[in-house]
Design an enzyme around this catalytic site. Structure first.
Site, PDB file in Angstrom:
ATOM      1  N   LYS A 198    -115.015 -44.279 -32.172  1.00 59.61           N
ATOM      2  CA  LYS A 198    -114.335 -44.691 -30.948  1.00 59.61           C
ATOM      3  C   LYS A 198    -112.866 -44.918 -31.282  1.00 59.61           C
ATOM      4  O   LYS A 198    -112.531 -45.762 -32.116  1.00 59.61           O
ATOM      5  CB  LYS A 198    -114.966 -45.974 -30.404  1.00 59.61           C
ATOM      6  N   LYS A 251    -115.878 -40.804 -28.839  1.00 63.33           N
ATOM      7  CA  LYS A 251    -115.213 -41.258 -27.619  1.00 63.33           C
ATOM      8  C   LYS A 251    -113.733 -41.439 -27.859  1.00 63.33           C
ATOM      9  O   LYS A 251    -113.378 -42.053 -28.863  1.00 63.33           O
ATOM     10  CB  LYS A 251    -115.850 -42.594 -27.221  1.00 63.33           C
TER      11      LYS A 251
HETATM   12  C1  PBG Z   1    -115.591 -51.519 -24.447  1.00 60.92           C
HETATM   13  C2  PBG Z   1    -115.575 -50.197 -23.781  1.00 60.92           C
HETATM   14  C3  PBG Z   1    -114.462 -49.509 -23.324  1.00 60.92           C
HETATM   15  C4  PBG Z   1    -114.919 -48.314 -22.769  1.00 60.92           C
HETATM   16  C5  PBG Z   1    -116.299 -48.320 -22.893  1.00 60.92           C
HETATM   17  N1  PBG Z   1    -116.683 -49.488 -23.543  1.00 60.92           N
HETATM   18  C6  PBG Z   1    -113.049 -49.877 -23.251  1.00 60.92           C
HETATM   19  C7  PBG Z   1    -112.174 -50.140 -24.354  1.00 60.92           C
HETATM   20  O1  PBG Z   1    -112.507 -50.053 -25.535  1.00 60.92           O
HETATM   21  O2  PBG Z   1    -111.057 -50.495 -24.009  1.00 60.92           O
HETATM   22  C8  PBG Z   1    -114.025 -47.268 -22.162  1.00 60.92           C
HETATM   23  C9  PBG Z   1    -114.660 -46.312 -21.270  1.00 60.92           C
HETATM   24  C10 PBG Z   1    -113.748 -45.521 -20.427  1.00 60.92           C
HETATM   25  O3  PBG Z   1    -112.513 -45.491 -20.582  1.00 60.92           O
HETATM   26  O4  PBG Z   1    -114.287 -44.842 -19.567  1.00 60.92           O
HETATM   27  N2  PBG Z   1    -116.476 -52.389 -23.844  1.00 60.92           N
END
Ligand code: PBG
Length: 328
Positions: A198, A251
């Site tokens: 991520k 991601k």
């Molecule tokens: C954290 C989380 C995020 C997303 C999914 N889980 C946000 C982040 O890390 O700021 C982002 C998903 C998206 O942008 O669609 N709980």
């Protein structure tokens, strides 16, 4: 065999031939639809930066989940927006928290849909960070203290009936901590979909509106990955598989298709890709301006993610596109 014996155009002449040549298909069964749930009744609050996406109260969530299921979508991913936040994100692991009650309601009222929960603290902490901060010194997220809270959150989701948990906090050791907590309480059958690679991405902007989870100060670069790195992503994925991840995730998706591809080639594990909020909103904005054919572009994007190697795609487009997949 070369030209003129081999003419690639020969097999592109009509829809039947193109269909027989097609190497990659996407169907609704590959998709996961994310939902944002909040307190209240009859709430359907539009997210300004994500046209077509709403914050829903549980009653309205149930209606949408039934609709998703009718469209052939097998699974949903739940995010919660609590009424109150505190430093330790206690609503993330409260038995009567918004996510826990939403899971209970969906499991009771919609038979057969797979409910996946996002396991993180950022929507629940007053700091907007994904963990608790160290007591002394700078605003650094305390990895090991956060692990315990993530494990409690995952366990509370399983106790509410979640079919799968998806840790997204990017704390080291989070998969191991969650697996141990679930197994200890005899939730050995609940799989973990790990947000393994991520990245610290600008593409999460609209999500932070939707989930009301923007960090109050600073950013997430001390725990989310540097967009420049791919070898490091492979190390993260390897760790999560070793710690017990059943599905690993990359991601965002579009600027990271190479990571999906490298991961898929390196590891024999199911791969998910998260087609994130900013990727969704860019398509919506261009479509609204009349610059692109939205349906066609969405299908092309999902096909690209699948072609790169993803088995599962988490996407806000899931419901609008589900009925239009498998076409020529
Ligand atoms: C954290 C989380 C995020 C997303 C999914 N889980 C946000 C982040 O890390 O700021 C982002 C998903 C998206 O942008 O669609 N709980």
């Amino acid at each position: 065999m070369g030209f003129p014996t081999y003419r690639p155009r020969r097999m592109r002449q009509d829809g039947n031939l193109r269909g027989m040549m097609r190497e990659t298909t996407v169907d609704p069964g590959d998709l996961v639809m994310p939902f944002f749930v909040r307190e209240g009744k009859g709430v359907k609050r539009a997210v300004a930066s994500m046209p077509g996406i709403f914050q829903l109260s549980i009653d309205n969530l149930l209606k949408e989940v039934k609709r998703a299921q009718a469209l052939g979508i097998p699974a949903i991913l739940l995010f919660g927006i609590p009424d109150r936040k505190d430093e330790s994100g206690s609503q993330a692991y409260a038995a009567d928290g918004i996510v826990q009650r939403a899971v209970e309601a969906v499991k009771a009222r919609v038979k057969g849909i797979t409910v996946i929960t996002d396991v993180c603290l950022c929507e629940f902490t007053s700091t907007g960070q994904c963990g608790v901060l160290k007591k002394q010194g700078r605003a650094i997220v305390d990895n090991d203290a956060t692990l315990e809270l993530l494990a409690r959150a995952a366990l509370s989701h399983a106790q509410a009936g979640a079919d799968m948990v998806a840790p997204s906090a990017m704390m080291d050791g989070q998969v191991k901590a969650i697996r141990a907590a679930l197994d200890r309480e005899s939730y050995g059958d609940v799989p973990i979909m790990a947000y393994s690679a991520k990245y610290a991405s600008g593409f999460y902007g609209p999500f932070r509106d939707a989930a009301e989870s923007a960090p109050r100060t600073g950013d997430r670069k001390s725990y989310q990955m540097d967009p420049a790195n791919s070898r490091e992503a492979l190390r993260e994925i390897a760790l999560d598989i070793k710690e017990g991840a059943d599905i690993v995730m990359v991601k965002p998706a579009l600027a990271y298709l190479d990571i999906i591809r490298r991961g898929r080639e390196e590891f024999n594990a199911p791969f998910a890709a998260y087609n994130v909020s900013g990727e969704y909103s860019m398509v919506k904005a261009a479509a609204r301006a009349g610059w692109i054919d939205e349906g066609r572009v969405v299908r092309e994007i999902l096909t690209g993610i699948k072609r790169a190697g993803a088995d599962i795609i988490i996407t806000y487009h899931a419901m609008e596109v589900a009925g239009k997949l498998g076409g020529k």
